[in-house]
Each structure stands twice: as C-alpha cells, then as structure tokens.
Motif scaffolding. Sequence first.
Motif, PDB file in Angstrom:
ATOM      1  N   GLN A   1       0.732  -1.132  -0.102  1.00  0.00           N
ATOM      2  CA  GLN A   1      -0.053  -0.102  -0.019  1.00  0.00           C
ATOM      3  C   GLN A   1       0.649   1.232   0.008  1.00  0.00           C
ATOM      4  OE1 GLN A   1      -2.187  -1.091   3.414  1.00  0.00           O
ATOM      5  NE2 GLN A   1      -3.912  -2.180   2.257  1.00  0.00           N
ATOM      6  N   ALA A   2       1.957   1.179   0.472  1.00  0.00           N
ATOM      7  CA  ALA A   2       2.755   2.496   0.356  1.00  0.00           C
ATOM      8  C   ALA A   2       3.367   2.627  -0.803  1.00  0.00           C
ATOM      9  CB  ALA A   2       4.115   1.987   1.415  1.00  0.00           C
ATOM     10  N   ASN A   3       3.059   1.869  -1.569  1.00  0.00           N
ATOM     11  CA  ASN A   3       3.469   2.047  -3.377  1.00  0.00           C
ATOM     12  C   ASN A   3       2.307   2.538  -3.935  1.00  0.00           C
ATOM     13  OD1 ASN A   3       6.563   1.487  -4.230  1.00  0.00           O
ATOM     14  ND2 ASN A   3       6.125   0.022  -2.539  1.00  0.00           N
ATOM     15  N   ASN A   4       0.937   2.745  -3.195  1.00  0.00           N
ATOM     16  CA  ASN A   4      -0.287   2.977  -3.926  1.00  0.00           C
ATOM     17  C   ASN A   4      -0.729   1.968  -4.587  1.00  0.00           C
ATOM     18  OD1 ASN A   4      -0.465   5.951  -3.026  1.00  0.00           O
ATOM     19  ND2 ASN A   4       1.254   6.303  -4.288  1.00  0.00           N
ATOM     20  N   VAL A   5      -0.490   0.667  -4.303  1.00  0.00           N
ATOM     21  CA  VAL A   5      -0.915  -0.493  -5.004  1.00  0.00           C
ATOM     22  C   VAL A   5      -1.953  -1.041  -4.019  1.00  0.00           C
ATOM     23  CG1 VAL A   5      -0.256  -2.854  -5.824  1.00  0.00           C
ATOM     24  CG2 VAL A   5       1.185  -0.813  -6.047  1.00  0.00           C
ATOM     25  N   ALA A   6      -3.224  -1.635  -4.463  1.00  0.00           N
ATOM     26  CA  ALA A   6      -4.092  -2.200  -3.603  1.00  0.00           C
ATOM     27  C   ALA A   6      -3.941  -3.620  -3.588  1.00  0.00           C
ATOM     28  CB  ALA A   6      -5.442  -2.200  -4.633  1.00  0.00           C
TER      29      ALA A   6
END
Length: 217
Positions: free
Chosen positions: A63-68
């Motif tokens: 999530q820190a990489n803007n990935v769900a």
Amino acid sequence: MTTQPFSTRLMLVTPPVADAEAMAFRLMQAMAGGDVAAVLLRLTPGDDRSRIERVKRLAGPVQANNVALVVEDNALVAARGGADGVHLTGGPAAIAEARSSLKSERIIGIGGLRARHDAMDAGEAGVDYVMFGEPRPDGSLPPLAAVVERAGWWAEIFETPCVAYAPDAESIPALVETGAEFVALGAWAFEDGQDIRALVEQANAATAACAARKAAR
C-alpha cells in the motif's frame, strides 16, 4: 484507475504464500519495474491468526506504493490484516456475505467464472471487478483464444472492470488489445530465475504501445 488515453494496468497474482518476508522482497522487485495497480495475495493454509499476520506484513509495503492488496477468498483475514479487499471464487451468495462483512469501503472481486451468465450475475451483484482466464482448480488453463474472446466481450459491453489473466509474457499484448482494464500476471511471474522487475517493465511497455496504437486510430 485509468489514464488518458486509456491504458491497461497490471495486477500481480502471487503463488500461495507461506513466507511473507520472501514475498515482500519479490513484490518490491516487481513494483520497482513500474506501474502495478493491485496485488492479489494467495495464502497457504493455516489458522486465521497466522494468515492475518502474513497479510499485515505485506499490506504495508504494498500500500505504501499506492498498490491495492486483495486477499483470496477470506474476507475476515483480508479485513483484519488491513488489506484493501477480497477476491472470491464463489457465486452471488459469497458476494453478498463478503459485502455484508466488508461494507462498502473495500474491494470485492471475483474469479472462477466459467460462463457468461456467471459473470453477469456477479456484475449485477455489485463486484468491483471480474477476472477471466485464471487457472482452474486442477491447475489447467483455458485456451488463450477463449480468454481473449471473453475479456473483449465484457470490456465492450459492461462498465464493471475486467481482469484478463495472462498465462505467460507472450500473451500480454493480445490481452491488452481486448480493452480489459487490467492484465494479471500469475504465479509464473514469481518463479525462481524470473526477472520480475523486467517482466513488469515489459508488460507496461506493451500496454503503453497498445494505448498509443488505439489513440492513433
């Protein structure tokens, strides 16, 4: 989750994960290769507590990489582990149960759709995406031509996003051409010896090239 012009995005489907630390490293490699929209996390069997801990270990860096992050088949484990949603393989009853458990703030996707009618039922039940082409329970894969046909049919008619499962790197361009919102790279992408960062780079290049061709038409 789209750009202008439209460009298909990637989903990563993990092999069953027992070692969250090792998978975290592989996912960091993959995301270093470029845009990834989501990770579908599959877990090896175990008690709920250990499975929740594995989800927690992976949710943060993903999530820190803007990935769900979506978790296969267990809404309880997904929610308590801090994942963004759940990926189901059941029918409308499973969707209703998950929606009741997760409420509206988390993603509910579905795969294991063997007929058009099943996909339409899922869409009417309010899922956030449908997946076509993933391995069957016995490990076999549907023919690529059938997946291309199904994904193209869905993407043309329905608003619910579609995920087309790629059985190998060579199939990615054909699946992108269907207009599917997402192409999934499965467990094969995580195999030993596979340069997953380069694979993600190449897959994103294929999606960008397809978007450029469509924009030029």
